[in-house]
Design an enzyme around this catalytic site. Structure first.
Site, PDB file in Angstrom:
ATOM      1  N   ASP A  76       0.840  -1.204   0.000  1.00  0.00           N
ATOM      2  CA  ASP A  76       0.000   0.000   0.000  1.00  0.00           C
ATOM      3  C   ASP A  76       0.867   1.244   0.000  1.00  0.00           C
ATOM      4  O   ASP A  76       0.649   2.190  -0.763  1.00  0.00           O
ATOM      5  CB  ASP A  76      -0.862   0.051   1.272  1.00  0.00           C
ATOM      6  CG  ASP A  76      -2.127  -0.762   1.152  1.00  0.00           C
ATOM      7  OD1 ASP A  76      -2.301  -1.417   0.129  1.00  0.00           O
ATOM      8  OD2 ASP A  76      -2.930  -0.725   2.087  1.00  0.00           O
ATOM      9  N   GLU A  99      -6.338   7.572  -0.507  1.00  0.00           N
ATOM     10  CA  GLU A  99      -6.862   6.892   0.673  1.00  0.00           C
ATOM     11  C   GLU A  99      -5.789   6.789   1.761  1.00  0.00           C
ATOM     12  O   GLU A  99      -6.093   6.775   2.951  1.00  0.00           O
ATOM     13  CB  GLU A  99      -7.348   5.482   0.310  1.00  0.00           C
ATOM     14  CG  GLU A  99      -7.966   4.775   1.511  1.00  0.00           C
ATOM     15  CD  GLU A  99      -8.250   3.305   1.294  1.00  0.00           C
ATOM     16  OE1 GLU A  99      -9.170   2.790   1.939  1.00  0.00           O
ATOM     17  OE2 GLU A  99      -7.545   2.675   0.495  1.00  0.00           O
ATOM     18  N   ASP A 120      -7.375   5.529  -4.888  1.00  0.00           N
ATOM     19  CA  ASP A 120      -7.066   4.491  -3.920  1.00  0.00           C
ATOM     20  C   ASP A 120      -5.936   3.697  -4.567  1.00  0.00           C
ATOM     21  O   ASP A 120      -6.161   2.968  -5.528  1.00  0.00           O
ATOM     22  CB  ASP A 120      -8.293   3.603  -3.682  1.00  0.00           C
ATOM     23  CG  ASP A 120      -8.053   2.530  -2.622  1.00  0.00           C
ATOM     24  OD1 ASP A 120      -6.879   2.309  -2.272  1.00  0.00           O
ATOM     25  OD2 ASP A 120      -9.027   1.907  -2.160  1.00  0.00           O
ATOM     26  N   LEU A 122      -4.110   1.098  -3.822  1.00  0.00           N
ATOM     27  CA  LEU A 122      -4.126  -0.367  -3.857  1.00  0.00           C
ATOM     28  C   LEU A 122      -5.347  -0.878  -3.106  1.00  0.00           C
ATOM     29  O   LEU A 122      -5.263  -1.297  -1.956  1.00  0.00           O
ATOM     30  CB  LEU A 122      -2.840  -0.948  -3.276  1.00  0.00           C
ATOM     31  CG  LEU A 122      -2.541  -2.392  -3.720  1.00  0.00           C
ATOM     32  CD1 LEU A 122      -2.312  -2.461  -5.227  1.00  0.00           C
ATOM     33  CD2 LEU A 122      -1.346  -2.944  -2.988  1.00  0.00           C
ATOM     34  N   ASP A 123      -6.481  -0.869  -3.786  1.00  0.00           N
ATOM     35  CA  ASP A 123      -7.734  -1.342  -3.208  1.00  0.00           C
ATOM     36  C   ASP A 123      -7.701  -2.863  -3.063  1.00  0.00           C
ATOM     37  O   ASP A 123      -7.227  -3.572  -3.944  1.00  0.00           O
ATOM     38  CB  ASP A 123      -8.893  -0.946  -4.129  1.00  0.00           C
ATOM     39  CG  ASP A 123     -10.224  -1.448  -3.628  1.00  0.00           C
ATOM     40  OD1 ASP A 123     -10.738  -0.853  -2.674  1.00  0.00           O
ATOM     41  OD2 ASP A 123     -10.729  -2.446  -4.178  1.00  0.00           O
TER      42      ASP A 123
END
Length: 339
Positions: A76, A99, A120, A122-123
């Site tokens: 992330d 995020e 975002d 790395l969802d």
């Protein structure tokens, strides 16, 4: 033995965007360069996702948490840095909202452009250890004409986005994007390092056979939500019930819904009264894509793209997917609201 025929006239994402740019004489090319920056970020993240376990990128980053209270994975943090650095250095961005960052990032003078990017990075990263598909979700706004780039430029309804998309990282990297005139899907060809057009003009079926929701929350659902999903599982008149498919990675679940139809949901409930998914960089881009593909996205009572965010990490309930399926849901919610 016949030789394999090599296709040389391929449509890459860059070529496709340039073709669109030529149709608008007033276009400056800034958006094309910005999209090149985003696809570069997606290629970089895709490489890191593939190598994650070999490079020891799976696991928690020193006990850190992000603004949403989620534990940050190492990947992330790296993915966020990749996009922030690439977007800042492009010279086309004024404001970024991620995020992973508590506050909006206002780009310094000298590098500031006329677009805002919400993303975002790395969802679905909590699923990485299990090898489940993850992805990057993004949306782009144009800075207001009278603005130099402030947080007000992103606290706007999703319908004002100029571009939305996601890149899904799995056995292949798939980039799905809309420039406001339909939806196209591209697949990364690692041999030449380019996203190739593989899914032109994606149209979501008007009705599907799949529903996607976390049924572990069913005891917290409101009556309208319960009634709707029961209608799919126990349909009247001998109709076939819908199949349940829930991966728990929004990019993967929405990607399947976009291609095959049906409905994806993360509703408001007694536990999460405002829903769980973030409005600006999860709900808005996905709603934008689904509407551009001919579907609908609603909270149950309100069109998602009409909501005005009050803060950058605001949450919202969402149901999105095939037009007729979402219409059925809206009718049930309207019935309960009237009673």
């Amino acid at each position: 033995m016949s030789e394999e025929k090599v296709t040389t006239d391929i449509i890459t994402l860059t070529r496709h965007v340039l073709d669109e740019q030529r149709k608008h004489k007033e276009a400056s090319g800034d958006l094309t360069l910005l999209l090149n920056t985003i696809q570069l970020g997606c290629k970089f993240v895709a490489t890191n996702v593939r190598k994650a376990r070999l490079l020891n990128l799976v696991g928690l980053a020193g006990g850190a948490t992000n603004i949403s209270g989620d534990e940050q994975k190492k990947l992330d943090v790296i993915s966020n840095e990749i996009f922030v650095n690439a977007l800042r250095s492009s010279g086309k961005v004024a404001v970024m909202v991620s995020e992973e960052d508590d506050e909006a990032i206002i780009v310094e003078e000298g590098l500031k452009g006329k677009y805002c990017v919400v993303f975002d990075p790395l969802d679905g990263s909590s699923n990485i250890d299990a090898g489940v598909n993850v992805g990057t979700i993004f949306g782009i706004y144009r800075v207001h004409e009278d603005s130099t780039g402030t947080i007000k430029d992103v606290l706007r309804p999703g319908r004002e986005m100029v571009i939305a998309g996601y890149c899904m990282y799995g056995s292949s990297a798939n980039l799905v994007i809309s420039l406001g005139n339909g939806v196209n899907g591209y697949t990364l060809d690692n041999s030449i390092g380019e996203f190739i057009l593989t899914h032109p003009n994606i149209k979501i079926p008007s009705r599907g056979k799949i529903y996607s929701v976390n049924e572990g929350n069913a005891s917290f659902w409101y009556p309208a939500c319960t009634e709707y999903f029961n209608s799919l599982k126990f349909p009247p008149g001998g109709k076939n019930p819908y199949s349940a498919r829930y991966i728990g990675s929004m990019v993967a679940d929405v990607h399947r819904t976009l291609l095959y139809g049906g409905i994806f949901a993360y509703p408001a409930d007694k536990k999460s009264k405002n829903g769980k998914l973030r409005l600006l960089y999860e709900c808005f881009p996905m709603a934008f894509l689904v509407e551009q593909a001919g579907g609908q996205a609603t909270t149950g009572t309100t069109r998602v793209l009409d909501i005005v965010p009050t803060e950058i990490h605001a949450r919202a309930p969402i149901f999105l997917g095939s037009k007729d399926d979402v219409e059925d849901l809206k009718n049930i919610y309207a019935k309960h609201s009237a009673s």
